[in-house]
Scaffold this motif. Structure first.
Motif, PDB file in Angstrom:
ATOM      1  N   PHE A  44     -34.007 -74.904 -44.780  1.00 32.19           N
ATOM      2  CA  PHE A  44     -32.832 -74.502 -44.005  1.00 32.19           C
ATOM      3  C   PHE A  44     -32.878 -73.021 -43.634  1.00 32.19           C
ATOM      4  CE2 PHE A  44     -28.265 -73.215 -43.797  1.00 32.19           C
ATOM      5  CZ  PHE A  44     -27.905 -73.980 -42.694  1.00 32.19           C
TER       6      PHE A  44
ATOM      7  N   TYR B  89     -29.990 -79.881 -37.622  1.00 36.18           N
ATOM      8  CA  TYR B  89     -30.744 -79.732 -38.859  1.00 36.18           C
ATOM      9  C   TYR B  89     -30.622 -80.963 -39.753  1.00 36.18           C
ATOM     10  CZ  TYR B  89     -32.211 -78.419 -43.475  1.00 36.18           C
ATOM     11  OH  TYR B  89     -32.830 -78.418 -44.703  1.00 36.18           O
TER      12      TYR B  89
ATOM     13  N   LEU C 194     -25.465 -79.014 -37.978  1.00 36.38           N
ATOM     14  CA  LEU C 194     -25.783 -79.732 -39.206  1.00 36.38           C
ATOM     15  C   LEU C 194     -25.494 -81.209 -38.991  1.00 36.38           C
ATOM     16  CD1 LEU C 194     -26.553 -79.273 -42.241  1.00 36.38           C
ATOM     17  CD2 LEU C 194     -24.091 -79.252 -42.691  1.00 36.38           C
TER      18      LEU C 194
END
Length: 128
Positions: free
Chosen positions: A39, A47, A89
């Motif tokens: 990350f 992600y 995310l």
């Protein structure tokens, strides 16, 4: 006599689908998610950790928008990290959404305290 109004206090949920309409109506929400070893190298895109990534710790950020399968969030690591300090995310990585109530600091008021990127695939709350 003490009156408790539960809607004035923050509450949590685990469901992306539950928080989307709240984000669109009220604005920002806090997110809690695990940070994996890859990350720190995030630059763009949605992600998801790679197959060899190891969980390092849990982290909290402010979600400022959403797409079909992700939340757009601000990180506290500055504008030189990620996509100018923001990241997308995947919704399945969020452990908890914290929805602010009337007595909370985040998510209230008609003006967001930061510039929002002009991205057509992202839906923002409170973009008057």
């Amino acid at each position: 006599l003490v009156r408790f109004d539960a809607l004035k206090w923050s509450w949590t949920t685990f469901a992306f689908e539950s928080v989307v309409p709240i984000m669109e109506k009220q604005g920002t929400v806090m997110i809690n998610f695990p940070v994996y070893s890859d990350f720190h190298d995030y630059k763009y895109g949605v992600y998801k950790p790679g197959p060899n990534a190891k969980k390092l710790y849990d982290h909290v950020a402010v979600a400022i928008g959403h797409g079909k399968d992700f939340v757009l969030a601000l990180n506290s690591w500055g504008v030189f990290w990620g996509d100018k300090g923001t990241f997308r995310l995947h919704k399945d990585l969020v452990s908890t959404y914290v929805v602010p109530g009337d007595y909370s600091v985040y998510g209230r008021g008609g003006k967001l305290p930061y510039p929002l990127p002009n991205l057509p695939e992202v839906h923002y709350g409170f973009t008057e």
